[in-house]
Design a protein around this motif. Structure first.
Motif, mmCIF file in Angstrom:
data_model
loop_
_atom_site.group_PDB
_atom_site.id
_atom_site.type_symbol
_atom_site.label_atom_id
_atom_site.label_comp_id
_atom_site.label_asym_id
_atom_site.label_seq_id
_atom_site.Cartn_x
_atom_site.Cartn_y
_atom_site.Cartn_z
ATOM 1 N N UNK A 79 0.862 -1.189 0.000
ATOM 2 C CA UNK A 79 0.000 0.000 0.000
ATOM 3 C C UNK A 79 0.898 1.239 0.000
ATOM 4 N N UNK A 80 1.067 1.882 1.139
ATOM 5 C CA UNK A 80 1.949 3.050 1.208
ATOM 6 C C UNK A 80 3.417 2.647 1.080
ATOM 7 N N UNK A 81 3.744 1.407 1.472
ATOM 8 C CA UNK A 81 5.107 0.863 1.360
ATOM 9 C C UNK A 81 6.125 1.682 2.136
ATOM 10 N N UNK A 82 5.726 2.165 3.298
ATOM 11 C CA UNK A 82 6.654 2.956 4.104
ATOM 12 C C UNK A 82 7.860 2.141 4.564
ATOM 13 N N UNK A 94 9.132 9.251 2.428
ATOM 14 C CA UNK A 94 7.986 9.726 3.212
ATOM 15 C C UNK A 94 8.386 10.850 4.149
ATOM 16 N N UNK A 95 9.515 10.693 4.818
ATOM 17 C CA UNK A 95 9.971 11.735 5.745
ATOM 18 C C UNK A 95 10.326 13.007 4.984
#
Length: 331
Positions: free
Chosen positions: A29-32, A39-40
């Protein structure tokens, strides 16, 4: 060993592909996990200075218990925390956001009072590994939503339909588990200098008319949604709200039960839970008009917390529904 074991959500999604609307494939999904640096960076570009995220119980403790602590999971969250701090963003961690390890769900999950110790052991690992840099902790996310959708309606994992006793037992064990996590922090990690609470949820409610019935219906609504979890922690006397105890007890008796579906706390448990929060945290998404009248008599199945609460909700026709069907917006 696999880097992350199955949660109860993994089980239901993988064994029932239609469990997610539109058949959406959830594996990535977001694959953080792989994209946390990106992302940061985006967070910093947006001017965000606090980032609340959840850690995954099955990723930290694949067995559900501290017999084995997954070094890959610890490394990922350490990297994320350090990346946030290096970019001037304060990390805020939610320890439990509904992804109960499947092994523990099969042992009864939130209907087993032992979950207080299971969560305590998990929280201890989190405090040990991240507490030197993380100073704001949310123990459990939105217990009313978790218990009502997971153990009453069955819309969320573990898909248990027990709107009477299951719903209340889940909530009771949430409070005991939260208190256990809080006391572990202050008994063993107070020197870290952080703060601990849990995060509540409640929509806003207004009486539909100026009748006494509608006014009392609103008070009961808040007793069931917010008060069930906040009153035992924040009130001077502790314990459940009297409105909740009264309504559930009366409804249980009317249904022919010799005991209330709302299992009482012992005096020792009341004292153990009371005061276990350093701040008040609330998620609120929408608003409703609330009413109570004779039109509700055939509306609810019994026994259920909806029948115990016995209210109706109303939204204005001009309020639009956003992507989530429970989020109304007045324009």
């Amino acid at each position: 060993m696999e880097p992350r074991s199955w949660s109860m959500w993994d089980y239901h999604i993988k064994t029932d592909p239609q469990y997610i609307s539109d058949g959406f494939k959830y594996e990535v999904a977001a694959d953080s996990y792989n994209q946390y640096k990106r992302d940061v960076r985006l967070l910093k570009e947006l001017g965000v200075n606090v980032y609340r995220f959840s850690i995954s119980w099955p990723r930290i403790l694949p067995l559900g218990t501290p017999d084995y602590v997954n070094p890959e999971g610890i490394s990922y969250y350490n990297n994320l925390i350090d990346e946030l701090l290096d970019n001037g963003i304060t990390p805020m961690i939610t320890i439990y956001h509904w992804d109960l390890p499947l092994r523990l769900a099969e042992l009864g999950g939130w209907l087993n009072e032992d979950i207080a110790n299971w969560l305590g052991d998990y929280a201890r690992v989190a405090y040990q590994n991240f507490g030197d840099r993380v100073k704001t902790w949310l123990t459990i996310n939105e217990p009313f939503i978790h218990c009502s959708l997971g153990y009453a309606s069955g819309k969320h994992a573990p898909r248990i339909v027990s709107p009477g006793e299951g719903f209340y037992e889940c909530g009771r064990n949430v409070l005991l588990a939260h208190a256990r996590m809080y006391h572990i922090y202050y008994d063993e990690f107070k020197s870290q200098g952080g703060k601990v609470s849990l995060i509540f949820s409640s929509d806003m409610a207004f009486p539909l008319t100026d009748s006494r019935d509608d006014a009392e219906a609103v008070e009961d609504y808040f007793a069931f949604t917010l008060g069930q979890y906040a009153h035992p922690i924040f009130s001077p006397q502790g314990n459940y709200p009297q409105r909740l105890i009264y309504r559930v007890g009366n409804a249980s008796s009317a249904q022919g039960y010799k005991h209330s579906h709302l299992k009482p706390f012992t005096p020792e448990q009341i004292n153990y839970i009371r005061g276990t929060a350093d701040f008040f945290a609330l998620n609120s998404y929408s608003s409703y008009y609330i009413y109570r009248n004779d039109s509700l008599k055939e509306l609810f199945a019994t026994p259920s917390y909806e029948d115990d609460l016995y209210i109706g909700t109303y939204t204005e026709p001009q309020w639009t529904i956003e992507t989530s069907p429970w989020m109304y917006v007045s324009k």
